[in-house]
Design a protein around this motif. Structure first.
Motif, PDB file in Angstrom:
ATOM      1  N   TRP A 105     -35.679 -33.677  -3.583  1.00  0.00           N
ATOM      2  CA  TRP A 105     -36.341 -33.865  -4.882  1.00  0.00           C
ATOM      3  C   TRP A 105     -35.712 -35.014  -5.657  1.00  0.00           C
ATOM      4  N   MET A 106     -34.422 -35.254  -5.471  1.00  0.00           N
ATOM      5  CA  MET A 106     -33.786 -36.396  -6.137  1.00  0.00           C
ATOM      6  C   MET A 106     -34.267 -37.708  -5.517  1.00  0.00           C
ATOM      7  N   ARG A 107     -34.438 -37.716  -4.201  1.00  0.00           N
ATOM      8  CA  ARG A 107     -34.984 -38.901  -3.535  1.00  0.00           C
ATOM      9  C   ARG A 107     -36.409 -39.171  -4.035  1.00  0.00           C
ATOM     10  N   ASP A 108     -37.193 -38.100  -4.194  1.00  0.00           N
ATOM     11  CA  ASP A 108     -38.554 -38.245  -4.725  1.00  0.00           C
ATOM     12  C   ASP A 108     -38.530 -38.827  -6.141  1.00  0.00           C
ATOM     13  N   ALA A 109     -37.595 -38.360  -6.978  1.00  0.00           N
ATOM     14  CA  ALA A 109     -37.478 -38.886  -8.336  1.00  0.00           C
ATOM     15  C   ALA A 109     -37.099 -40.362  -8.312  1.00  0.00           C
ATOM     16  N   LEU A 110     -36.217 -40.729  -7.398  1.00  0.00           N
ATOM     17  CA  LEU A 110     -35.792 -42.122  -7.284  1.00  0.00           C
ATOM     18  C   LEU A 110     -36.940 -43.015  -6.817  1.00  0.00           C
TER      19      LEU A 110
END
Length: 130
Positions: A105-110
């Motif tokens: 989910w952090m990769r998606d946010a990035l």
């Protein structure tokens, strides 16, 4: 990005917000506490859901949480900060940060949040992710 004593990979500073603060104020506070950086919020990038093992209870047995994610322009790196004994910060390019994210989910946010916003606001170039 920061490391965490609870496992491998890197994270963006995050945490809960207090009753007397907004999610923006919480993001600024968490950046100071966990990464030792001060700056200004540039853009709300969206809400991202994730599962938290520490927030599983009878109200939410799945431990579902929602993170408000912001782009921050870092204006100051602190020499000392509250969690410096357990966390270190690391400056990375966008591609390095995407490869280093512990959580999808952090990769998606990035990629879906920050890169989309950044691409709309500045010329395309390799930049460093906070």
């Amino acid at each position: 990005m920061i490391n965490s004593p609870s496992g491998p990979g890197l994270l963006f500073p995050k945490g809960g917000w207090e009753n007397d603060e907004t999610d923006q104020q919480a993001a600024i506070r968490e950046a100071i506490e966990e990464a030792g950086v001060r700056g200004k919020i540039m853009k709300f990038l969206g809400y991202y859901q994730f599962k938290s093992k520490t927030h599983q209870d009878e109200c939410s047995p799945e431990g579902l949480c929602k993170a408000a994610v912001f782009a921050m322009l870092v204006e100051e790196e602190l020499e000392s900060w509250p969690e410096q004994n357990t966390r270190s910060r690391k400056w990375l390019t966008i591609s390095e940060a995407a490869d280093s994210c512990r959580h999808p989910w952090m990769r998606d946010a990035l990629i879906g949040g920050f890169c989309k916003w950044h691409g709309e606001t500045t010329p395309s170039e390799e930049i460093v992710a906070d």
